[in-house]
Design a protein around this motif. Structure first.
Motif, PDB file in Angstrom:
ATOM      1  N   HIS A 256       4.627  -8.033 -13.614  1.00 28.50           N
ATOM      2  CA  HIS A 256       3.727  -7.909 -14.760  1.00 28.50           C
ATOM      3  C   HIS A 256       3.692  -9.189 -15.595  1.00 28.50           C
ATOM      4  O   HIS A 256       2.623  -9.631 -16.027  1.00 28.50           O
ATOM      5  N   CYS A 257       4.856  -9.813 -15.801  1.00 25.57           N
ATOM      6  CA  CYS A 257       4.912 -11.097 -16.524  1.00 25.57           C
ATOM      7  C   CYS A 257       4.178 -12.194 -15.745  1.00 25.57           C
ATOM      8  O   CYS A 257       3.796 -13.210 -16.318  1.00 25.57           O
ATOM      9  N   ASN A 258       4.046 -11.997 -14.413  1.00 23.85           N
ATOM     10  CA  ASN A 258       3.470 -13.029 -13.543  1.00 23.85           C
ATOM     11  C   ASN A 258       2.212 -12.536 -12.834  1.00 23.85           C
ATOM     12  O   ASN A 258       1.963 -12.885 -11.675  1.00 23.85           O
ATOM     13  N   SER A 259       1.392 -11.744 -13.538  1.00 21.71           N
ATOM     14  CA  SER A 259       0.267 -11.100 -12.846  1.00 21.71           C
ATOM     15  C   SER A 259      -0.819 -12.090 -12.417  1.00 21.71           C
ATOM     16  O   SER A 259      -1.722 -11.731 -11.659  1.00 21.71           O
ATOM     17  N   GLU A 260      -0.736 -13.347 -12.860  1.00 23.01           N
ATOM     18  CA  GLU A 260      -1.657 -14.373 -12.353  1.00 23.01           C
ATOM     19  C   GLU A 260      -1.387 -14.659 -10.874  1.00 23.01           C
ATOM     20  O   GLU A 260      -2.301 -15.002 -10.127  1.00 23.01           O
ATOM     21  N   VAL A 261      -0.123 -14.537 -10.477  1.00 19.88           N
ATOM     22  CA  VAL A 261       0.244 -14.875  -9.095  1.00 19.88           C
ATOM     23  C   VAL A 261       0.834 -13.713  -8.306  1.00 19.88           C
ATOM     24  O   VAL A 261       1.053 -13.813  -7.099  1.00 19.88           O
ATOM     25  N   LEU A 262       1.093 -12.575  -8.991  1.00 20.04           N
ATOM     26  CA  LEU A 262       1.596 -11.376  -8.309  1.00 20.04           C
ATOM     27  C   LEU A 262       0.740 -10.193  -8.759  1.00 20.04           C
ATOM     28  O   LEU A 262       0.399 -10.091  -9.934  1.00 20.04           O
ATOM     29  N   TYR A 263       0.378  -9.284  -7.836  1.00 15.05           N
ATOM     30  CA  TYR A 263      -0.399  -8.114  -8.254  1.00 15.05           C
ATOM     31  C   TYR A 263       0.488  -7.202  -9.090  1.00 15.05           C
ATOM     32  O   TYR A 263       1.636  -6.945  -8.727  1.00 15.05           O
ATOM     33  N   SER A 264      -0.072  -6.716 -10.205  1.00 17.26           N
ATOM     34  CA  SER A 264       0.658  -5.807 -11.074  1.00 17.26           C
ATOM     35  C   SER A 264      -0.248  -4.637 -11.416  1.00 17.26           C
ATOM     36  O   SER A 264      -1.340  -4.815 -11.959  1.00 17.26           O
ATOM     37  N   HIS A 265       0.200  -3.427 -11.106  1.00 21.00           N
ATOM     38  CA  HIS A 265      -0.615  -2.244 -11.405  1.00 21.00           C
ATOM     39  C   HIS A 265      -0.794  -2.076 -12.911  1.00 21.00           C
ATOM     40  O   HIS A 265      -1.895  -1.803 -13.379  1.00 21.00           O
ATOM     41  N   ARG A 266       0.267  -2.290 -13.661  1.00 18.04           N
ATOM     42  CA  ARG A 266       0.177  -2.145 -15.111  1.00 18.04           C
ATOM     43  C   ARG A 266      -0.764  -3.179 -15.732  1.00 18.04           C
ATOM     44  O   ARG A 266      -1.404  -2.922 -16.736  1.00 18.04           O
ATOM     45  N   ALA A 267      -0.822  -4.365 -15.139  1.00 15.34           N
ATOM     46  CA  ALA A 267      -1.676  -5.420 -15.694  1.00 15.34           C
ATOM     47  C   ALA A 267      -3.110  -5.328 -15.192  1.00 15.34           C
ATOM     48  O   ALA A 267      -4.050  -5.664 -15.907  1.00 15.34           O
ATOM     49  N   MET A 268      -3.322  -4.862 -13.961  1.00 11.97           N
ATOM     50  CA  MET A 268      -4.630  -4.954 -13.313  1.00 11.97           C
ATOM     51  C   MET A 268      -5.290  -3.606 -13.064  1.00 11.97           C
ATOM     52  O   MET A 268      -6.471  -3.552 -12.736  1.00 11.97           O
ATOM     53  N   GLY A 269      -4.531  -2.525 -13.158  1.00 11.22           N
ATOM     54  CA  GLY A 269      -5.084  -1.215 -12.840  1.00 11.22           C
ATOM     55  C   GLY A 269      -5.318  -1.064 -11.354  1.00 11.22           C
ATOM     56  O   GLY A 269      -4.634  -1.691 -10.539  1.00 11.22           O
ATOM     57  N   ASP A 270      -6.313  -0.248 -10.992  1.00 10.37           N
ATOM     58  CA  ASP A 270      -6.563   0.038  -9.579  1.00 10.37           C
ATOM     59  C   ASP A 270      -7.341  -1.052  -8.862  1.00 10.37           C
ATOM     60  O   ASP A 270      -7.396  -1.089  -7.632  1.00 10.37           O
ATOM     61  N   GLN A 271      -7.991  -1.929  -9.647  1.00 11.25           N
ATOM     62  CA  GLN A 271      -8.792  -2.998  -9.041  1.00 11.25           C
ATOM     63  C   GLN A 271      -7.890  -4.180  -8.704  1.00 11.25           C
ATOM     64  O   GLN A 271      -7.820  -5.173  -9.421  1.00 11.25           O
ATOM     65  N   ARG A 272      -7.215  -4.079  -7.594  1.00  6.70           N
ATOM     66  CA  ARG A 272      -6.232  -5.110  -7.231  1.00  6.70           C
ATOM     67  C   ARG A 272      -5.849  -4.960  -5.770  1.00  6.70           C
ATOM     68  O   ARG A 272      -6.161  -3.966  -5.128  1.00  6.70           O
ATOM     69  N   GLY A 273      -5.124  -5.952  -5.278  1.00  7.76           N
ATOM     70  CA  GLY A 273      -4.541  -5.866  -3.939  1.00  7.76           C
ATOM     71  C   GLY A 273      -3.093  -5.420  -4.024  1.00  7.76           C
ATOM     72  O   GLY A 273      -2.627  -5.016  -5.084  1.00  7.76           O
ATOM     73  N   ASN A 274      -2.418  -5.456  -2.869  1.00 14.58           N
ATOM     74  CA  ASN A 274      -0.993  -5.147  -2.807  1.00 14.58           C
ATOM     75  C   ASN A 274      -0.195  -6.344  -2.335  1.00 14.58           C
ATOM     76  O   ASN A 274      -0.654  -7.097  -1.465  1.00 14.58           O
ATOM     77  N   LEU A 275       0.993  -6.458  -2.873  1.00 11.95           N
ATOM     78  CA  LEU A 275       1.996  -7.383  -2.351  1.00 11.95           C
ATOM     79  C   LEU A 275       2.734  -6.661  -1.234  1.00 11.95           C
ATOM     80  O   LEU A 275       2.630  -5.445  -1.106  1.00 11.95           O
ATOM     81  N   ALA A 276       3.506  -7.410  -0.425  1.00 12.62           N
ATOM     82  CA  ALA A 276       4.329  -6.743   0.584  1.00 12.62           C
ATOM     83  C   ALA A 276       5.667  -7.446   0.731  1.00 12.62           C
ATOM     84  O   ALA A 276       5.792  -8.648   0.489  1.00 12.62           O
ATOM     85  N   ALA A 277       6.661  -6.627   1.109  1.00 13.62           N
ATOM     86  CA  ALA A 277       7.988  -7.151   1.449  1.00 13.62           C
ATOM     87  C   ALA A 277       8.143  -7.086   2.960  1.00 13.62           C
ATOM     88  O   ALA A 277       7.655  -6.140   3.603  1.00 13.62           O
ATOM     89  N   PHE A 278       8.775  -8.099   3.523  1.00 12.50           N
ATOM     90  CA  PHE A 278       8.970  -8.213   4.980  1.00 12.50           C
ATOM     91  C   PHE A 278      10.444  -8.460   5.270  1.00 12.50           C
ATOM     92  O   PHE A 278      11.078  -9.252   4.585  1.00 12.50           O
ATOM     93  N   LEU A 279      10.956  -7.774   6.296  1.00  8.37           N
ATOM     94  CA  LEU A 279      12.360  -7.991   6.677  1.00  8.37           C
ATOM     95  C   LEU A 279      12.513  -7.718   8.174  1.00  8.37           C
ATOM     96  O   LEU A 279      12.133  -6.654   8.652  1.00  8.37           O
ATOM     97  N   ALA A 280      13.064  -8.711   8.893  1.00  4.91           N
ATOM     98  CA  ALA A 280      13.243  -8.575  10.346  1.00  4.91           C
ATOM     99  C   ALA A 280      14.560  -9.198  10.768  1.00  4.91           C
ATOM    100  O   ALA A 280      14.978 -10.226  10.229  1.00  4.91           O
ATOM    101  N   LEU A 281      15.234  -8.554  11.736  1.00  6.97           N
ATOM    102  CA  LEU A 281      16.413  -9.165  12.345  1.00  6.97           C
ATOM    103  C   LEU A 281      15.949 -10.222  13.322  1.00  6.97           C
ATOM    104  O   LEU A 281      15.017  -9.985  14.101  1.00  6.97           O
ATOM    105  N   ASN A 282      16.593 -11.370  13.303  1.00  7.27           N
ATOM    106  CA  ASN A 282      16.235 -12.421  14.257  1.00  7.27           C
ATOM    107  C   ASN A 282      16.461 -11.930  15.683  1.00  7.27           C
ATOM    108  O   ASN A 282      17.411 -11.200  15.949  1.00  7.27           O
ATOM    109  N   GLU A 283      15.594 -12.388  16.581  1.00  8.96           N
ATOM    110  CA  GLU A 283      15.713 -11.943  17.968  1.00  8.96           C
ATOM    111  C   GLU A 283      16.926 -12.523  18.692  1.00  8.96           C
ATOM    112  O   GLU A 283      17.484 -11.891  19.558  1.00  8.96           O
ATOM    113  N   GLU A 284      17.332 -13.737  18.283  1.00 11.61           N
ATOM    114  CA  GLU A 284      18.435 -14.362  19.017  1.00 11.61           C
ATOM    115  C   GLU A 284      19.811 -13.857  18.572  1.00 11.61           C
ATOM    116  O   GLU A 284      20.806 -14.232  19.164  1.00 11.61           O
ATOM    117  N   THR A 285      19.859 -12.962  17.578  1.00 10.00           N
ATOM    118  CA  THR A 285      21.186 -12.494  17.142  1.00 10.00           C
ATOM    119  C   THR A 285      21.751 -11.469  18.101  1.00 10.00           C
ATOM    120  O   THR A 285      21.021 -10.736  18.734  1.00 10.00           O
TER     121      THR A 285
END
Ligand SMILES: [Zn+2]
Length: 285
Positions: A256-285
């Protein structure tokens, strides 16, 4: 890309990978050398209007081909493959799904076969867990000993239901993880200063958190509303699950403090995109 972020404190908790497609990552997790992970921003994508530009949701009304291109771009930046992604289907539950080889591509190369899944865990190398945000709290889990990962969506309902604890329970039960080995991070989301909630919400927290902790979780204001600290609540849930203090990283970046560069529901309402988190185990491990 010039990513201007305001931080709640000066600690080196999150690092900015400042390429053409910028993203945030935790040194705590990268330093294990066994995972690739990241949290997206609004920058580096092709979506337009209220979705500009790195919208990572197929279900908010954005053009599908733009969202696909965005996924390709962020996947390239983080070093994972779109066809290896597996999506959550978030409805503020505490349901955690065990992801297997058979699930590869679920949500991106083929339709999701599940619903009401707010957390994902896996031990399959290469599979990239993906969860979605715009103020709610992302929780990252990495067990470098058993080589198991988890990613969970913890809004206020998920936090009250302690999905963080449920994720650790699943990692113990299914993969034999020791919570003492698990590294955990609270991801970019709404900070206490920005998060006003009603008394009704606070009553739920009072039911599920011990009274001695209330003062560090929320305070009441003159207007009868409360300011709630979801970061601290999730950190408490980590500790309650047996995760060690020195294995925990808590974000100092608020959506919310950074809604210029991160989507914030409280700052933008429903007219917005989504951020996503990604996590993967490396294949060579
Ligand atoms: Zn804030």
């Amino acid at each position: 890309m010039d990513l201007k972020l305001s931080y709640k404190n000066a600690e080196r908790i999150l690092e900015v990978e400042d390429g053409e497609v910028p993203y945030l990552r935790y040194p705590l997790l990268s330093d294990t050398g066994i995972v690739k992970h990241g949290f997206s921003t609004r920058l580096g994508g092709v979506s337009e209007g209220c979705y500009a530009s790195m919208n990572l949701s197929f279900t908010r009304g954005d053009r599908e081909e733009d969202v696909r291109e965005n996924f390709c771009r962020i996947a390239d930046a983080i070093g994972v493959r779109c066809e290896d992604m597996v999506f959550s289907q978030q409805t503020h539950t505490s349901n955690v799904r065990v992801v297997t080889e058979a699930d590869r591509g679920m949500g991106i190369t083929r339709p999701l076969a599940w619903q009401d899944v707010d957390g994902l865990v896996t031990d399959v190398p290469g599979i990239c867990l993906v969860t979605f945000y715009a103020d709610c709290v992302p929780l990252f889990f990495v067990d470098p000993v058993k080589k198991v990962i988890g990613l969970s969506h913890s809004g206020w309902r998920g936090t009250v239901a302690k999905i963080g604890k449920e994720t650790v329970r699943k990692m113990r039960e299914v993969y034999g993880c020791d919570p003492g080995d698990i590294l955990a991070a609270v991801g970019p989301s709404i900070c206490q200063d920005c998060y006003e909630v009603s008394e009704e919400v606070i009553r739920q927290f009072q039911e599920h958190f011990s009274e001695k902790d209330w003062a560090s979780l929320f305070y009441k204001k003159e207007n009868g509303k409360y300011q709630m600290d979801l970061w601290r609540a999730n950190e408490m849930i980590f500790l309650e699950s047996g995760i060690k203090t020195e294995h925990i990283a808590v974000t100092n970046i608020c959506t919310h403090c950074n809604s210029e560069v991160l989507y914030s529901h409280r700052a933008m309402g429903d007219q917005r995109g989504n951020l996503a988190a990604f996590l993967a185990l490396n294949e060579e491990t």
